[in-house]
Design an enzyme around this catalytic site. Structure first.
Site, short mmCIF file in Angstrom:
data_model
loop_
_atom_site.label_atom_id
_atom_site.label_comp_id
_atom_site.label_asym_id
_atom_site.label_seq_id
_atom_site.Cartn_x
_atom_site.Cartn_y
_atom_site.Cartn_z
CE LYS A 137 -3.50 2.55 2.57
NZ LYS A 137 -4.55 2.52 3.63
CG HIS A 275 -10.19 -26.12 -36.12
ND1 HIS A 275 -9.31 -25.11 -35.89
CD2 HIS A 275 -10.04 -26.47 -37.43
CE1 HIS A 275 -8.65 -24.82 -37.00
NE2 HIS A 275 -9.06 -25.64 -37.95
#
Length: 515
Positions: A137, A275
């Site tokens: 932070k 595919h």
């Protein structure tokens, strides 16, 4: 600004001593805890004990040691805020400029066979994530390191300039919050699994990067490959690449589809994928026969395809495979002779997955499919067909051979995009119809692909027949038996059509939509 004081507390001590030695040489004071402090002292590196900073002993077997204002005040103070600095002075708290922390090994703990609930809970880190978050932070002023891979960069910048760059601190802070989020996600998942909560109100999933990819489905799309920690299923992410160029997005997607199908079988099996749909599946007495059947199922579509086998690849099979352009061969292993044959093809990717075993139900594994603004989450479709679930719906029962072929086709059709139809004969697919908007359309594609081979074959459908037109197409092609879920309000029309044409039809009571 400069780095004057560091706090180091790590579970994984890989590379720590050389890093800490460089910090000390650069004039950085080191605060440390427990085993980390002992290690550094043994290496001759000056260390300030955490209790000397907090004025309080480590208590409760180390559960409480860094949760103290003298630590978090020193981490969170905004260095250009006069009020913050005045409070530090009044309370005799020193600033801490660098935090080096990695966390208790929660993931590794719960991955161990036979781990107890108490052991898992004890390996939930509290102080570590708190320090990391405080430092991250306040990254405008504080450098935070959670990964040993960053030791070199951080040490180098401190040695060169006395501090890290703003860009480095921002990158490291982002890494920390990603790390702590993943850590908490694993804890939440573990606890939810313990109470049988598959779909909690808030679902947080986490993945670990395996590699960046050159591009996604298409060259204009960015992509990376991630692995789910502790996934219960054998996965492509766990495979070892033995040869060939880097895997692409589509390679990985198709290899995953091939793996899902080949794991349906206990007998030697080979699957060819194009595919994401199977273009050929075969089973045989050995892997060579299985591959021959998978190839003959569709010798056109297998070109440029992905092949998966559930048995090691031997020289004879490799010689057959070498004759066709394949993108990937995935198998539990390759003999030395097979590798000598296949590695002659420079770009052919060879993937070894030793633990490639038949699929088993694992309720803890969920399939997450992103949609715009959210995600769909479900169990994987791992349903296996039991003999007692098969119900003969027609006057004629299937012969023993027809039933064997129906079971084979049923294992395949669940992995074909809906609407799905599969034709099979002689332990191989001979026609696959995938992804059509109506079922009879898929049937016509499968029948056309099979040609004369359709006569005497069997048909599998992933969902019920809403009308008898698919049966009529099957009868015209000479198909002798059908397996489908049943459950349509118009089932009787299809049953009557089968009876009229002498086709045996069985119901499974289970559908296998795949979208």
């Amino acid at each position: 600004m400069s780095v004057k004081k560091a706090l180091i507390s790590v579970s994984d001590k890989t590379g720590l001593v050389p890093f800490a030695r460089r910090l000390a040489a650069a004039g950085v004071e080191i605060i440390s805890t427990g085993g980390t402090a002992s290690l550094l002292k043994e290496a001759g590196i000056p260390v300030i004990g955490i209790s000397d900073v907090t004025g309080f002993p480590e208590i409760m077997d180390g559960r409480v040691k860094t949760l103290h204002p003298n630590i978090h005040g020193g981490l969170l103070a905004v260095r250009d805020n006069e009020s913050h600095l005045q409070q530090l002075k009044e309370l005799n708290i020193d600033t801490i400029d660098l935090v080096v922390v990695n966390l208790y090994p929660f993931k590794e703990t719960i991955a161990k066979p036979g781990v107890t609930y108490a052991e898992a809970i004890e390996n939930i880190d509290i102080g570590g994530p708190t320090m990391l978050r405080s430092a991250a932070k306040n990254h405008q002023f504080v450098t935070v390191v959670v990964d040993a891979a960053d030791y070199e960069k951080v040490a180098g910048e401190i040695e060169a300039a006395g501090d890290t760059t703003r860009e480095t601190r921002r990158l490291l802070a982002a890494k920390v919050f990603g790390h702590t989020a993943a850590y908490d996600a694993l804890i939440a998942r573990y606890l939810n699994n313990q109470v049988g909560e598959a779909f909690p109100e808030s679902l947080t999933v986490t993945y670990e990067k395996v590699q960046d990819l050159r591009y996604g489905e298409n060259p204009h799309q960015r992509a990376a490959f991630y692995q789910e920690p502790l996934a219960g299923l054998t996965s492509v992410a766990g495979a070892e690449q033995l040869h060939g160029k880097e895997l692409s997005y589509n390679n990985i997607n198709d290899a995953d589809a091939a793996l899902a199908i080949v794991r349906e079988f206990t007998e030697p099996a080979v699957v060819a994928i194009k595919h994401s749909n199977p273009c050929g599946v075969g089973i045989g007495g050995d892997v060579r026969e299985a591959y021959q059947k998978a190839f003959e199922a569709d010798p056109v579509s297998i070109f440029g395809g992905i092949v998966a086998a559930n048995r090691p690849i031997d020289k004879e099979t490799a010689l057959l495979m070498k004759e066709t352009f394949l993108e990937i061969i995935l198998a539990p292993d390759f003999t030395e002779e097979a590798l000598n044959v296949l590695t002659e093809k420079k770009n052919l990717r060879l993937l070894r997955l030793p633990d490639l075993a038949p699929v088993q139900k694992d309720a803890a594994v969920l399939r997450v499919a992103p949609v715009a603004g959210g995600a769909l989450v479900q169990d994987y479709d791992l349903k296996q067909l039991a003999d007692e679930e098969i119900r003969v719906a027609t006057d004629r029962e299937p012969t023993a051979e027809e039933l064997a072929q129906l079971k084979f086709a049923w294992k395949v059709v669940k992995h074909v995009k809906s609407n799905a139809i599969v034709l099979a004969a002689d332990n191989m697919t001979i026609g696959v119809g995938a992804g059509q908007m109506n079922r009879v359309g898929s049937a016509k594609i499968a029948i056309e692909q099979a040609g004369e081979k359709a006569r005497g074959s069997v048909m599998a459908s992933d969902a019920f027949f809403p009308m008898p037109d698919t049966v009529e197409a099957a009868a015209k092609a000479g198909i002798t038996a059908i397996i489908q879920p049943g459950g349509s309000v118009r089932d009787q029309e299809s049953i009557d059509a089968c009876n009229r044409f002498g086709i045996a039809m069985v119901f499974t009571g289970v559908r296998h939509f795949k979208h």
